[in-house]
Design a protein around this motif. Structure first.
Motif, short mmCIF file in Angstrom:
data_model
loop_
_atom_site.label_atom_id
_atom_site.label_comp_id
_atom_site.label_asym_id
_atom_site.label_seq_id
_atom_site.Cartn_x
_atom_site.Cartn_y
_atom_site.Cartn_z
N GLN A 15 7.13 -16.63 28.77
CA GLN A 15 7.96 -16.63 30.23
C GLN A 15 8.29 -18.25 30.19
O GLN A 15 9.53 -18.48 30.40
CB GLN A 15 7.33 -16.53 31.38
CG GLN A 15 6.87 -14.80 31.30
CD GLN A 15 7.97 -14.25 32.43
OE1 GLN A 15 8.24 -14.95 33.39
NE2 GLN A 15 8.29 -12.91 32.20
N ALA A 19 11.74 -20.02 28.61
CA ALA A 19 12.78 -20.85 29.76
C ALA A 19 12.92 -22.32 29.32
O ALA A 19 14.25 -22.70 29.43
CB ALA A 19 12.09 -20.48 31.03
N LEU A 22 15.26 -22.29 26.47
CA LEU A 22 16.67 -22.23 26.78
C LEU A 22 17.26 -23.41 27.36
O LEU A 22 18.37 -23.91 27.03
CB LEU A 22 16.64 -20.89 27.91
CG LEU A 22 18.01 -20.52 28.31
CD1 LEU A 22 18.99 -19.92 27.29
CD2 LEU A 22 17.85 -19.67 29.49
N ARG A 147 15.20 -19.95 33.81
CA ARG A 147 16.07 -19.09 33.06
C ARG A 147 17.41 -18.98 33.72
O ARG A 147 18.60 -18.58 33.04
CB ARG A 147 15.47 -17.57 33.31
CG ARG A 147 14.57 -17.22 32.16
CD ARG A 147 14.01 -15.86 32.21
NE ARG A 147 13.61 -15.43 33.61
CZ ARG A 147 12.18 -15.14 33.79
NH1 ARG A 147 11.52 -15.80 32.81
NH2 ARG A 147 11.86 -14.93 34.85
#
Lengths: 220, 220
Positions: A15, A19, A22, A147
């Protein structure tokens, strides 16, 4: 942005790691996701590129990711922190390791449970010695908010580390994703940011929110 | 304000204690400053009344202050925390103890140095057992800003404790001085707020400011 880095995100299939990857990919950095399972790392890189077609992202093993990167970011679960660091140790020499590890102990993740050494990240700096400059950062930034590329994240990044230039680089990487970094002292102070994550989880549960964060007040 | 309390401020001659006493006196609470030296406690109460003539404030020994109060607030230096609690223990039974202790270890007060038990305040809850409901709060609020009655303080109060009603009371006392309180979990989570104080001192030094604080983001 000052310049583009090749960043290894060890645990970039999770997770927090995915994130962060990204946001950094969006900022133009080259991303190499490292995983115990290289196929999963490649899949995570493909998912990233599906969201951001212009991203420069690939996936491989922990060791290859660390070897190919200029800066290594550690985002594995606490239970895997030490073994992962030992696995990539040879590739870390002379580099900066940004460690986002939080010593959460399931199932009571909303309860502060710091390790006997005080700080999980300080323990890694001690393990690696002066050959690797370790910086603690990104423990308090919610993956949920990271995100969501349409919004800025309302959270400061507390940066702890014994080397000022290494802290500056982590601060620049935070700024590249639109976050304000705050220099917060030596690596042992990571105990505060690590503990804070359990406290934020506790606040999430109590107030039924998705991603509490923190801001430092009183800065110029 | 819901109601007025008689508050004992043990260590109310110090920076943090006198600043909290000033704000609570302004809110209309009755203040009893407790000190090892009752004459110093009386002097501190007189200083408070010189600033706020309408204040209801007096000074006495630790024991008498704790005995006369409905709620006891502990603001002594870390080195005196345990002995002070032991001295007033009999007077605490059935009461709420708000402990603002920060385990600073001079001279490196900007360095997180949590005690072996993890949290100084959790250790006091353990010592006192269920007869006293201990709440951790007010560690991160700058005395410098609290003393300046002309301005609101830009800082949240993280409230940790095992008893929700006791946390609610501490939160109300924070609200009475214009501060937002945030419920932050069980008493062990005080490790985070205690550690955060050294981190804020580190930020004060680095950025040359007088009183860094924190805000929780993402709350409704």
């Amino acid at each position: 942005m000052q310049r583009k880095y090749t960043l290894a995100i060890l645990g970039g299939t999770g997770q927090q790691g995915s994130a962060l990857a990204l946001r950094w990919a969006k900022a133009g950095h080259r991303i190499i996701i490292g995983s115990r399972d290289p196929a999963r790392a490649t899949a995570a890189a493909e998912q990233l590129k599906a969201k951001l077609p212009a991203a420069d992202a690939s996936g491989t093993s922990y060791r290859e990711a660390a070897a190919a990167a200029e800066v290594v970011v550690l985002t594995v679960p606490y239970a895997a922190q030490r073994t992962t660091v030992e696995e990539v140790r040879a590739a870390l020499t002379g580099k900066i390791l940004i460690d986002a590890t939080v010593p959460l102990v399931a199932p009571k993740v909303a309860r502060v449970q710091l390790p006997p050494e005080g700080s999980a990240v300080a323990a890694v700096q001690k393990l690696l010695g002066k050959a690797v400059r370790v910086v603690s950062a990104f423990q308090n930034v919610s993956a949920h908010h990271l995100r969501d590329l349409a919004h800025d994240v309302d959270c400061d990044v507390l940066v702890c580390g014994d080397d000022v230039a290494a802290r500056d680089l982590a601060a620049q990487l935070a700024a590249d994703m639109g976050l304000r970094a705050v220099h917060a002292g030596s690596i042992v102070n990571s105990a505060a940011t690590e503990a804070l994550t359990s406290l934020l989880i506790s606040i999430n549960l109590r107030y039924k929110i998705a991603g509490a964060g923190i801001r430092i007040t009183g800065l110029p």
